[in-house]
Design an enzyme around this catalytic site. Structure first.
Site, PDB file in Angstrom:
ATOM      1  N   CYS A 135       0.835  -1.200   0.000  1.00 24.58           N
ATOM      2  CA  CYS A 135       0.000   0.000   0.000  1.00 24.58           C
ATOM      3  C   CYS A 135       0.875   1.257   0.000  1.00 24.58           C
ATOM      4  CB  CYS A 135      -0.975  -0.045   1.173  1.00 24.58           C
ATOM      5  SG  CYS A 135      -2.430   0.968   0.846  1.00 24.58           S
ATOM      6  N   HIS A 138      -3.436  -4.764   0.378  1.00 22.34           N
ATOM      7  CA  HIS A 138      -2.813  -5.332   1.578  1.00 22.34           C
ATOM      8  C   HIS A 138      -2.863  -6.865   1.549  1.00 22.34           C
ATOM      9  CE1 HIS A 138      -2.316  -1.649   3.985  1.00 22.34           C
ATOM     10  NE2 HIS A 138      -3.387  -1.225   3.358  1.00 22.34           N
ATOM     11  N   GLU A 175      -1.220  -8.908   3.175  1.00 24.85           N
ATOM     12  CA  GLU A 175      -0.989  -9.503   4.496  1.00 24.85           C
ATOM     13  C   GLU A 175      -2.281  -9.976   5.162  1.00 24.85           C
ATOM     14  OE1 GLU A 175      -0.574  -6.310   3.700  1.00 24.85           O
ATOM     15  OE2 GLU A 175      -1.023  -4.937   5.346  1.00 24.85           O
TER      16      GLU A 175
HETATM   17  N1  GLN Z   1      -1.640   6.919   2.974  1.00 29.56           N
HETATM   18  C1  GLN Z   1      -1.798   6.185   1.764  1.00 29.56           C
HETATM   19  C2  GLN Z   1      -3.156   6.412   1.132  1.00 29.56           C
HETATM   20  O1  GLN Z   1      -4.075   6.806   1.772  1.00 29.56           O
HETATM   21  C3  GLN Z   1      -1.539   4.712   1.974  1.00 29.56           C
HETATM   22  C4  GLN Z   1      -2.512   4.052   2.888  1.00 29.56           C
HETATM   23  C5  GLN Z   1      -2.056   2.698   3.393  1.00 29.56           C
HETATM   24  O2  GLN Z   1      -0.886   2.364   3.360  1.00 29.56           O
HETATM   25  N2  GLN Z   1      -2.967   1.904   3.920  1.00 29.56           N
HETATM   26  O3  GLN Z   1      -3.362   6.197  -0.022  1.00 29.56           O
END
Ligand code: GLN
Length: 542
Positions: A380, A506, A508
């Site tokens: 992400c 994600h 994970e």
């Molecule tokens: N801050 C970033 C976004 O909002 C990544 C978010 C995250 O890693 N869950 O796009």
């Protein structure tokens, strides 16, 4: 009709109530039962989505996009179920819906009270999980410990459930802690007696007491708890701190908890079959050569913030017959020391995160991985970091950024989608939950997954900015996973690198100990082949 197990906590928090619930689910599922799980969180936030990781640890995202408590991660990993929004209920949600009903006039002028209106709403939500899942058995964990003010409506609601559903259809399990006094080498039962008294005061007599302790529990201690707490001795179950959390289902099964639950609730269950799990735990506990992964994040002092990432690394390492050793690298401290520290790891991982703090250290991590050809996995925010770093390299300027960190960047390689501009609210405004992703043939991503379309969970606001796609692609950044319409870049990888890959989702959250995630498997596979700087041969055992 479903039956219910309610699990409460006493004495202190953090004694493994969530792991116990996940383990109970596992041992009953292993008897062929259909099980579902729910967590009741008494805090007033609507969900943990807007809470700081310092307060709450990781936010676990379900397939339908709910931002939930990290205990749901344990439930999914242990039991192998996919849960939904309905499996995490907070006081914030309960009160919001009761107040909305009141405003609509649903209560016909009545006085709205905690009992029965709030407790009815809690019970409705507990039964909703039974309806949605159609499971034979619902295990419900009540967050916090007995005696917390905000937990009272939840305890009252679960007390009423036994009367509503019938005595034989509800079981109460209380998880307590036996402190060890070093001077006399004794385990003390008094705090357990007090917390059971507190439960009884509100009308709940536990059927089973799970006693967590750091030392073996002698028979005499069990006799005492049985006598004072009015629980059969066979239902006083010891839960001694184990080497790995994945051992807990085995400890509870071997202590007779599975049999006890089946007979008390009169369940139609098969024989326990935990053999594969037992084998997995034995492999987990056996000594193995380490694989050293540097995790560059800003919450590294608080490892709960990256719970699922840590577990996913452990699952993948096990499949490679390695033991993962994580170097927690604080992204805010990765300045002059970066190369020394990063030179000692075999793979670099940059997990998710929000806000500017620590970003430059993460970019250093990505730069090191790219230049020294160290395997890199970005999750992400970790993908956005990889794109920013590569952009700075290609366009030769530090001005390359995400508009999350520099709203007026001249090179916003990561940005909100045009239709997102103008949204200011923080809660509930993200791309959340499962989306399909098409993999591009011949890429590292496609090889890792071995399939064409994957479904992964998202939680972010910002996206890869297509305006920069062509120049970055020409310079060697490969968009190897795309949304079905091709518009959103979901995975990026580097052409001239052994294994540098990052995803906007994600992965994970979908890794289980008995089915590791393909991207983590690929990453650990590449990392284990990497020598740390200065090392001549492969690494010695610990
Ligand atoms: N801050 C970033 C976004 O909002 C990544 C978010 C995250 O890693 N869950 O796009």
């Amino acid at each position: 009709m479903s039956k219910y197990i309610f699990v409460t906590g006493g004495v202190v928090s953090s004694v493994g109530k969530g792991i116990s619930v996940a383990s109970i689910g596992k041992i009953l599922k292993s008897r062929g039962m259909c099980v579902s799980v729910q967590k009741l969180d008494p805090y007033l936030n609507v969900d943990p989505g807007t809470m700081s990781p310092y307060q709450h640890g990781e936010v676990f995202v379900t397939q339908d996009g709910a931002e939930t408590d990290l205990d749901l991660g344990h439930y999914e990993r242990f039991i192998g179920v996919e849960l939904t929004q309905a499996s995490n209920v907070t006081s914030g949600q309960v009160y919001s819906s009761v107040i909305a009903q009141e405003r609509r006039g649903d209560f016909l002028g009545g006085t709205i009270q905690v009992v029965p209106h709030v407790t009815n709403e809690i019970k409705r939500r507990v039964r909703e999980v039974a309806e949605i899942s159609q499971a034979e058995l619902i295990i419900v964990e009540v967050g916090g410990t007995v005696g917390d003010i905000e937990g009272q409506p939840f305890l009252e609601a679960i007390r009423q459930m036994r009367k509503d559903e019938g005595r034989d259809n509800v079981l109460y399990i209380h998880v307590t802690f036996l402190p060890h006094i070093a001077a006399t080498d004794e385990l003390k039962t008094k705090p357990t007696q007090h917390s059971v008294n507190e439960l009884r005061r509100i009308g709940i007599q536990p059927d089973v007491i799970l006693c967590r302790s750091d030392k073996e529990i002698a028979e005499g201690i069990k006799d005492k708890i049985s006598l004072f707490c009015d629980v059969d001795k066979e239902a006083v179950i010891s839960l001694v701190t184990s080497e790995t959390i994945y051992e807990v289902p085995l400890l509870l099964e071997d202590a007779g908890l599975g049999e006890l639950i089946v007979s008390r609730l009169g369940l139609r269950a098969g024989k326990s079959n935990l053999e594969e799990w037992r084998d997995m735990v034995a492999r987990l506990k056996a000594p193995k050569e380490p694989v050293i992964i540097g995790l560059v994040g800003k919450y590294v002092g608080l490892q709960d913030a990256y719970y699922s990432v840590r577990e996913a690394l452990c699952h993948a390492a096990l499949a490679h017959n390695r033991e993962v050793k994580i170097e927690w690298l604080d992204s805010e401290e990765l300045d002059g020391m970066a190369d020394d520290k990063l030179g000692q790891v075999q793979g670099i991982i940059v997990p998710g995160g929000f806000g500017y703090r620590g970003i430059e250290g993460m970019i250093k991590g990505a730069k090191f991985a790219r230049e020294r050809k160290v395997p890199y996995l970005g999750l992400c925010l970790g993908m956005q970091i990889m794109v920013i770093e590569f952009g700075r390299h290609v366009f030769r300027t530090e001005k390359v950024n995400s508009t999350e960190f520099d709203a007026s960047s001249a090179y916003p390689v990561i940005d909100l989608l045009p239709e997102q501009h103008g949204i200011e609210q923080k809660g509930g405004t993200m791309r959340l939950g499962t989306y399909p992703c098409h993999l591009v043939e011949g890429t590292t991503a496609a090889r890792a997954y071995g399939t064409e379309v994957v479904y992964e969970r998202h939680r972010h606001r910002y996206e890869f900015n297509n305006h920069f796609r062509q120049p970055l692609e020409e310079a060697g950044l490969v968009p190897s996973g795309l949304s079905p319409d091709g518009r959103l870049v979901e995975i990026t990888e580097l052409r001239d690198h052994p294994w540098m890959l990052a995803c906007q989702f994600h992965p994970e959250f979908k890794s289980h100990p008995d089915s590791p995630h393909p991207l983590f498997l690929g990453f650990i596979g590449a990392a284990k082949e990497t020598l740390v700087e200065g090392a001549q041969t492969s690494l010695p055992l610990n």
